[in-house]
Design an enzyme around this catalytic site. Sequence first.
Site, mmCIF file in Angstrom:
data_model
loop_
_atom_site.group_PDB
_atom_site.id
_atom_site.type_symbol
_atom_site.label_atom_id
_atom_site.label_comp_id
_atom_site.label_asym_id
_atom_site.label_seq_id
_atom_site.Cartn_x
_atom_site.Cartn_y
_atom_site.Cartn_z
ATOM 1 N N HIS A 20 -15.437 10.259 21.930
ATOM 2 C CA HIS A 20 -14.357 11.171 21.980
ATOM 3 C C HIS A 20 -15.213 12.785 22.143
ATOM 4 O O HIS A 20 -16.103 12.707 21.082
ATOM 5 C CB HIS A 20 -13.396 11.500 21.191
ATOM 6 C CG HIS A 20 -12.243 12.404 21.279
ATOM 7 N ND1 HIS A 20 -11.777 13.198 20.395
ATOM 8 C CD2 HIS A 20 -11.748 12.663 22.496
ATOM 9 C CE1 HIS A 20 -10.774 13.905 20.823
ATOM 10 N NE2 HIS A 20 -11.055 13.627 22.193
ATOM 11 N N ASP A 28 -25.313 17.307 41.750
ATOM 12 C CA ASP A 28 -26.040 17.246 43.027
ATOM 13 C C ASP A 28 -27.493 17.088 43.121
ATOM 14 O O ASP A 28 -27.961 17.077 41.802
ATOM 15 C CB ASP A 28 -25.636 18.523 44.015
ATOM 16 C CG ASP A 28 -25.961 19.735 43.509
ATOM 17 O OD1 ASP A 28 -27.199 19.787 42.642
ATOM 18 O OD2 ASP A 28 -25.228 21.011 43.626
ATOM 19 N N HIS A 99 -22.799 29.698 36.519
ATOM 20 C CA HIS A 99 -23.531 28.592 36.920
ATOM 21 C C HIS A 99 -24.828 28.515 35.750
ATOM 22 O O HIS A 99 -25.195 27.233 35.479
ATOM 23 C CB HIS A 99 -24.198 28.505 38.102
ATOM 24 C CG HIS A 99 -25.033 27.401 38.589
ATOM 25 N ND1 HIS A 99 -24.453 26.011 38.593
ATOM 26 C CD2 HIS A 99 -26.416 27.212 38.844
ATOM 27 C CE1 HIS A 99 -25.531 25.295 39.016
ATOM 28 N NE2 HIS A 99 -26.745 25.773 39.217
ATOM 29 N N TYR A 121 -23.158 23.855 44.465
ATOM 30 C CA TYR A 121 -22.343 23.784 43.029
ATOM 31 C C TYR A 121 -21.463 22.451 43.169
ATOM 32 O O TYR A 121 -20.304 22.453 42.366
ATOM 33 C CB TYR A 121 -21.429 24.923 43.026
ATOM 34 C CG TYR A 121 -22.105 26.209 43.106
ATOM 35 C CD1 TYR A 121 -22.970 26.613 42.025
ATOM 36 C CD2 TYR A 121 -22.243 27.090 44.184
ATOM 37 C CE1 TYR A 121 -23.907 27.622 42.062
ATOM 38 C CE2 TYR A 121 -23.158 28.411 44.350
ATOM 39 C CZ TYR A 121 -23.947 28.520 43.151
ATOM 40 O OH TYR A 121 -24.807 29.574 43.326
ATOM 41 N N ALA A 122 -22.085 21.473 43.629
ATOM 42 C CA ALA A 122 -21.122 20.159 43.629
ATOM 43 C C ALA A 122 -21.571 19.389 42.197
ATOM 44 O O ALA A 122 -22.426 18.205 42.257
ATOM 45 C CB ALA A 122 -21.513 19.265 44.929
ATOM 46 N N ASN A 123 -21.277 20.012 41.138
ATOM 47 C CA ASN A 123 -21.558 19.588 39.714
ATOM 48 C C ASN A 123 -20.508 19.399 38.854
ATOM 49 O O ASN A 123 -19.620 20.311 39.031
ATOM 50 C CB ASN A 123 -22.783 20.249 39.250
ATOM 51 C CG ASN A 123 -24.021 20.579 39.978
ATOM 52 O OD1 ASN A 123 -24.621 19.392 40.020
ATOM 53 N ND2 ASN A 123 -24.315 21.654 40.579
#
Length: 132
Positions: A20, A28, A99, A121-123
């Site tokens: 948890h 990316d 970022h 920014y594909a994270n």
Amino acid sequence: MKKQGHLNRDIARVLAGMGHTDSLVIADCGLPIPAGVECIDVSLTLGVPGFFDVLDSILADFKAERAVFASEAQTHNAAVVEKSREMAAAQIAIEAVPHEEFKRRCREAKVVIRTGECSPYANVILHSGVIF
């Protein structure tokens, strides 16, 4: 041989060991990997596998209670924003941070799963929930 879930033994191992609030990153191909954080590199070529392919696969096998995205995605990657809305509708709390803060938070992750994604920014940082 496994019939369901992740065939990638490293991803299956990491998901089974998550507790948890532990976190993992789906990244990316350009996100820097912090020193000391395990990297599972599933990239093959630019765009393969894509960020959403990996994210959907992880979400199908992982209880996420919170997701963190870079706030810059809001102006640079509409598809990531749409996915965050879908996740919010699925009762996953969504947070957006600059970022640079996102990259700092990656240092606390158990693992970074590096995709072949090459859009900006594909994270995402996923924080583990509980299944009970």
